[in-house]
Design an enzyme around this catalytic site. Structure first.
Site, PDB file in Angstrom:
ATOM      1  N   GLU B  80       0.828  -1.199   0.000  1.00  0.00           N
ATOM      2  CA  GLU B  80       0.000   0.000   0.000  1.00  0.00           C
ATOM      3  C   GLU B  80       0.868   1.256   0.000  1.00  0.00           C
ATOM      4  O   GLU B  80       1.855   1.342   0.734  1.00  0.00           O
ATOM      5  CB  GLU B  80      -0.924   0.010   1.227  1.00  0.00           C
ATOM      6  CG  GLU B  80      -1.888   1.180   1.230  1.00  0.00           C
ATOM      7  CD  GLU B  80      -2.984   1.023   2.275  1.00  0.00           C
ATOM      8  OE1 GLU B  80      -3.698  -0.001   2.229  1.00  0.00           O
ATOM      9  OE2 GLU B  80      -3.123   1.897   3.140  1.00  0.00           O
ATOM     10  N   PRO B  84       2.020  11.054  -3.343  1.00  0.00           N
ATOM     11  CA  PRO B  84       3.053  11.986  -2.865  1.00  0.00           C
ATOM     12  C   PRO B  84       2.569  13.432  -2.967  1.00  0.00           C
ATOM     13  O   PRO B  84       1.563  13.711  -3.610  1.00  0.00           O
ATOM     14  CB  PRO B  84       4.217  11.719  -3.818  1.00  0.00           C
ATOM     15  CG  PRO B  84       3.561  11.269  -5.077  1.00  0.00           C
ATOM     16  CD  PRO B  84       2.292  10.561  -4.689  1.00  0.00           C
ATOM     17  N   THR B 111      -3.882   5.097  -1.494  1.00  0.00           N
ATOM     18  CA  THR B 111      -4.870   5.674  -0.585  1.00  0.00           C
ATOM     19  C   THR B 111      -5.514   6.922  -1.174  1.00  0.00           C
ATOM     20  O   THR B 111      -5.029   7.497  -2.140  1.00  0.00           O
ATOM     21  CB  THR B 111      -4.222   6.015   0.763  1.00  0.00           C
ATOM     22  OG1 THR B 111      -3.163   6.971   0.517  1.00  0.00           O
ATOM     23  CG2 THR B 111      -3.631   4.769   1.393  1.00  0.00           C
ATOM     24  N   HIS B 144      -8.260   3.253  -3.231  1.00  0.00           N
ATOM     25  CA  HIS B 144      -9.142   3.486  -2.099  1.00  0.00           C
ATOM     26  C   HIS B 144     -10.222   4.477  -2.502  1.00  0.00           C
ATOM     27  O   HIS B 144     -10.017   5.328  -3.371  1.00  0.00           O
ATOM     28  CB  HIS B 144      -8.356   4.064  -0.925  1.00  0.00           C
ATOM     29  CG  HIS B 144      -7.405   3.090  -0.301  1.00  0.00           C
ATOM     30  ND1 HIS B 144      -7.091   3.124   1.046  1.00  0.00           N
ATOM     31  CD2 HIS B 144      -6.701   2.063  -0.820  1.00  0.00           C
ATOM     32  CE1 HIS B 144      -6.230   2.146   1.322  1.00  0.00           C
ATOM     33  NE2 HIS B 144      -5.965   1.500   0.204  1.00  0.00           N
ATOM     34  N   ALA B 194     -19.510   2.688   5.123  1.00  0.00           N
ATOM     35  CA  ALA B 194     -18.817   2.001   4.025  1.00  0.00           C
ATOM     36  C   ALA B 194     -19.727   0.982   3.363  1.00  0.00           C
ATOM     37  O   ALA B 194     -19.638   0.761   2.153  1.00  0.00           O
ATOM     38  CB  ALA B 194     -17.548   1.330   4.555  1.00  0.00           C
ATOM     39  N   THR B 579      11.623 -12.032 -32.382  1.00  0.00           N
ATOM     40  CA  THR B 579      11.730 -12.847 -31.168  1.00  0.00           C
ATOM     41  C   THR B 579      10.524 -13.767 -31.112  1.00  0.00           C
ATOM     42  O   THR B 579       9.402 -13.307 -31.320  1.00  0.00           O
ATOM     43  CB  THR B 579      11.741 -11.980 -29.890  1.00  0.00           C
ATOM     44  OG1 THR B 579      12.770 -10.999 -29.993  1.00  0.00           O
ATOM     45  CG2 THR B 579      11.994 -12.837 -28.657  1.00  0.00           C
TER      46      THR B 579
END
Lengths: 682, 682
Positions: B80, B84, B111, B144, B194, B579
């Site tokens: 979690e 910033p 969050t 969140h 909630a 590839t």
């Protein structure tokens, strides 16, 4: 831009340069002898379409393909056939299509005769034959269409059906009046002339069809004059035709003059000369009748004395035709040649081989035979199960909206149609009932008799009665050269009751030009995982389920006829690649997979073939029939994939371990019933 | 069925059986020690989803992934983070995401703090950070969402934006009341609890989101009682939550009791324990404040004397947390662990490594870093050009409706979006302007100075001023180990003005577990065509165009900045595989291609980086800047593919021949201007 750049330190001496210089000088000397004009703008592959498989280039119309061949000066040939009268004739004709396809014809066409129900559903109709050539024999196909005795509505209906089947090319003709009608009277709501038919096709179908028209280098017998006939030809072309095929002719100069006269009046589309090989004395008279031409005296002088020697006449005809076409090619007056085969093979093939037009070695753009239907042009991956039965696969998938390209994918595959009638004539065996009984046994006494037939087929040796077994119900042809690589191992296990119907060896980066396992474009590398598919009894399956966990590199799937037994360690919906290749300038091609869902669709077909092709040879209630029925109802179909293709295949170890496990169980078991259902033990 | 079957002749003795028997006996003995219950019904790969890449299994929700880990008893961890405050902090956090992703977290969550404009467009918003984690750092991400201070409409709007970005998981919380509000009053048209939020999400978005809810093993601080709190938790789960994450706790028994109490009332979904590593003395106080818990006395007794020794405290915290979780794992009471990282790395990583949850070696399902957005779950093939810039690729393709799976395909690729702002923070260099000038040159005097920087980067040696060059504008990281295989050759040519920005060696069937070139599932084989991409001057390009026809196995494409020069021998629209790999039980995976159309989209980005990242370091009109501009406007971008991968790469021969050809030309030319624009000759 002028920037003062300070001189930097001398670049590090490169170890390569002293050696590179002389080598490069030599290369460059060589190059001066090559074409000096190298155009580095994007390489226009369109000029080399015929080298590129359609799943890479996308579908190109016949018109585009002809243009491409002209631009690269790569002569082509096409073949004309007529619809046969009998069902047996149709079966033979399809086999002939398969054989002649190997020579690489650019297209084939099928004639249209109103009296013969050409648009009908029978096996012998023009529409059915053309559809079979396209879908089941992989030939770009053109259908003739005439105006005679049909209304606009009927014509449109036939063209719609041709479109549904996937046909993209029409040869538009007026056609011959019905037999005995001296003065031709067009029907009401019909067409007078081929040019009307051409206009009608363009109006109703736009650019969907490529349209071809016929021309008469010596003028049409009913034309008012040679010049009028060329004017009329121009009308047909202007009405919307893409190219021209001519009636046959005897002298090169005839055709050359004709082409020049066409260009002079502004006919600029490709003009392909038609030839009719002389098969025999009678066929010469046939030619005269069909073409309404007079055979030149010098030809008659040569042929008349030989009228009892058809072979000599045929050889003369081959020689004469080759000289004729060669003269046209040398004069750069013909892009290719159209052959009126009269449904025959020998003289046509000989002429094309002598002219150098017949493909030297059959090309395999993919390991399996591709269909030519434009709807399938992107198709480049199939389940391996139908490797010997591509026609059945095309039939059962003909209703799909789109075909897998690149990957099979992990979602549920669409439903497979059923093979409505196991005698579907596309798949009819080329052998008679008598021949099949001789190969597979006039009567069967035990399962071992069945196993011995498989053994004889795989080894290419004779069965008990001295008859060579050249086919089995799952494969109408002899073993491929690729399967022959596995012959010894296969033979032994078949004798012991592992009845193999499909297999391939592992291949680790062989050249794509390898004569046995190669496919696709040159310069590539091809790969295969070892694969084995077989019927076998329950005791063997029990043993397999016990020993397969010892071989974690194997993917397996085991089914019985009803599907009530279904054992596998594959993810339910995930296909496994078993053949792929890496080529210059393209993505990876992966043409063959093993897929759990398709295997379920395949097993119905595979189990059904026991009864449909073999069991039905015997009277009901006979022991022979019961043995076949017993196998159908009690054996299992198993497929094994060895994922570790760089190593030697361990599939034979799996089978040996299976038998060894059974032996172990017997050693443990003290009770053994006399009347074992299956005596497949050692 | 009882059929009298006649005994057939004894089967041929099989040469393998005598040896097979003893070997098989031994195998079977070993097997008895293994799990005897082998279920041969279709292997249910769903139990091992985490082993299979998503492009094979399809997208599975976080809920399904958690269930799968529980069923296979494979402990997981989640991380979690909080958004910033500054843009620099956001750049650092994304770099942290990249590093911690290597450890293999099952998911991360971000969050939501209403005061911080969490649903906004800024680089630091919760939504942006969560979107970056998902799309640019390849992490399954949960956002969140709180009820506080938001109306239903606002909440729905935020959830819709989350859905658009690709987020599939929401942690539904009531949230903390705004600071200072003693009694919380829900907004009109808002939510109290909630559980209401959970219900709302299910009502508006059905099953689109996986919903998680929080739980308090010691009871919520504001709950009336522990029992009431568990009842309330059940309400939240019954409202539609899929799983539970708990607040932190200090004793294993706390969590164990809590889980039992939950099960007793019928809460049956997964319950994941949350832990918060102690980083320092202050962080302990932080924990207390956040959790409103009292730290147990024994912990305080240990920590208090160490309050000036943060490292000792951290080590104690690591030890303590590991003991705690280990106890839960041993009791089989926790399926994994959720870590409140506080955006820090050291203690978290140490704990997870000690617990054995941190991935031993980074797995590469594909050679390039995959995005985690469910819309891209089938994506398994990309152009090689963005190998060092996967975030730019995801950004420029985010608007596509579907992503290539299996094949790139030969139709025109959809348009690439532009990199609107070269300073797009997802791609912001982690180095400062000063650091970049030190590495790339405080000032440039000549093109050779630029070439020397490339040389220093490739060799990992110091530049003129003794500074190690650890990045270039096209690659923010040091050379990969794979490219290091080519280091010597690359270094020499860079010094001579072949400025390489991308390359790979040829690989012919290496193990998919090879530490340098391996990728995908174990047991497979991987392949690569040698590839080289570089900037170079016009004189070199002229030389190349002359000598490339001597190397027909090479595909090339050469572009200048404007695209007015466009040279290639590739088909206009056909991609080339560079590839691919073959694996047990799947189709061929072909993750990287070279594609002419994508190369055109890439060159804009590649040419632009000269100016955007390097040129802009210098003042306008300075010579240094002019040199960079000169290169941008006069150099070409070249890519070369060597199709013949089983043979040693001939790309170095191509470059040597290029220089040799130039030398030849000079020897031929008698006039040589003093002020050559480019002195890239020997």
């Amino acid at each position: 831009a002028s920037i003062m750049v300070k001189e930097g330190p001398a670049a590090l001496p490169s170890p390569g340069t002293p050696t590179a210089l002389p080598i490069l000088k030599e290369f460059l000397n060589q190059r001066e002898h090559l074409n000096s004009e190298s155009d580095h703008s994007h390489a226009d592959d369109d000029a080399h379409l015929y080298n590129m498989p359609e799943y890479l280039t996308g579908y190109h119309s016949l018109s585009e393909k002809i243009q491409s061949r002209i631009e690269s000066n790569d002569k082509f040939f096409s073949l004309e056939f007529f619809p046969p009268r009998t069902k047996g004739g149709a079966v033979n004709l399809l086999a002939r299509f398969d054989r002649m396809r190997e020579g690489g014809p650019l297209f084939c066409d099928v004639t249209w005769h109103p009296a013969g129900n050409p648009g009908g559903d029978t096996e012998t109709s023009s529409l059915t034959i053309a559809g079979a050539a396209l879908n089941y024999c992989g030939l770009e196909t053109m259908l003739h269409m005439t105006c005679c005795n049909m209304t606009k509505t009927e014509i449109t209906k036939h063209l719609k059906r041709a479109k549904d089947i996937g046909i993209r090319n029409i040869l538009a003709l007026r056609g011959d009046p019905p037999h005995g009608a001296e003065d031709w009277v067009p029907p009401e709501d019909g067409f007078n002339y081929a040019s009307d038919l051409v206009r009608h096709i363009r109006k109703e179908f736009g650019d969907y069809f490529v349209i071809c028209v016929a021309a008469y280098p010596m003028g049409h017998p009913e034309a008012t004059s040679y010049e009028d006939d060329i004017k009329y030809l121009k009308e047909k072309v202007d009405a919307g035709a893409n190219f021209i095929i001519t009636q046959l002719f005897f002298k090169a100069q005839t055709f050359i003059k004709f082409v020049r006269d066409c260009r002079a009046v502004g006919i600029n589309c490709p003009i392909i000369p038609g030839i009719m090989p002389i098969q025999s004395y009678d066929s010469l008279r046939h030619i005269v009748k069909l073409s309404k031409l007079d055979v030149p005296q010098d030809i008659m002088d040569f042929v008349a004395p030989l009228k009892d020697n058809d072979e000599a006449i045929r050889n003369y005809g081959i020689h004469q035709t080759c000289m004729l076409i060669k003269e046209l090619f040398d004069a750069e007056m013909a892009p290719g040649v159209h052959v009126y085969t009269l449904n025959r093979e020998v003289a046509t093939t000989a002429i094309l081989k002598q002219l150098g037009l017949w493909a030297a070695a059959p090309r395999r753009p993919l390991p399996w035979k591709m269909a030519a239907n434009h709807k399938r042009s992107g198709e480049d991956v199939r389940p391996i199960f139908w490797a010997s039965r591509p026609k059945a696969y095309v039939y059962r998938t003909q209703h799909w909206d789109e075909f897998p390209n690149g990957r099979w994918g992990s979602s549920e595959s669409p439903a497979f149609g059923e093979l409505k009638d196991y005698y579907l004539f596309y798949l009819t065996s080329k052998s008679s009932k008598e021949q099949l009984l001789a190969m597979w046994g006039e009567s069967l006494e035990s399962e071992q008799d069945v196993w011995d037939v498989f053994h004889a087929y795989v080894t290419g040796t004779s069965n008990k009665t001295g008859k060579k077994v050249t086919k089995v119900p799952w494969n109408d042809d002899e073993l491929s050269s690729e399967t022959s690589l596995l012959k010894e191992n296969l033979a032994d296990f078949n004798k012991r009751g592992v009845l193999t119907i499909n297999s391939q060896p592992n291949v680790n980066g062989a050249s794509s030009e390898d004569p046995v396992v190669g496919w696709g474009m040159p310069g590539g590398y091809v790969y295969q995982k070892a694969y084995l598919e077989f019927f076998t009894c329950r005791e063997n399956v029990d043993a397999l389920l016990n020993i397969l966990p010892l071989f974690p590199r194997i993917n397996y799937h085991i089914l019985n006829k009803s599907g009530s037994a279904d054992f596998s360690n594959c993810h339910k919906h995930r296909p496994v690649a078993v053949t792929w290749g890496a080529f210059p300038g393209t993505e990876i091609i992966q043409p063959t997979i093993v897929d759990p869902l398709s295997f379920k669709a395949w097993k119905d077909e595979a189990f059904g073939l026991w009864e449909e092709q073999w069991g039905k040879l015997y009277p009901e209630e006979s022991r022979s029939r019961e043995i076949i029925q017993y196998i159908t109802n009690n054996y299992y179909l198993v497929n094994l994939v060895d994922n570790d293709y760089p190593k030697d295949s361990c599939l034979w170890d799996v089978l040996e371990s299976m038998f060894a496990w059974r032996k172990l169980q017997e050693e443990k078991s003290e009770d053994q019933e006399e009347n074992n259902l299956c005596i497949c033990t050692q």
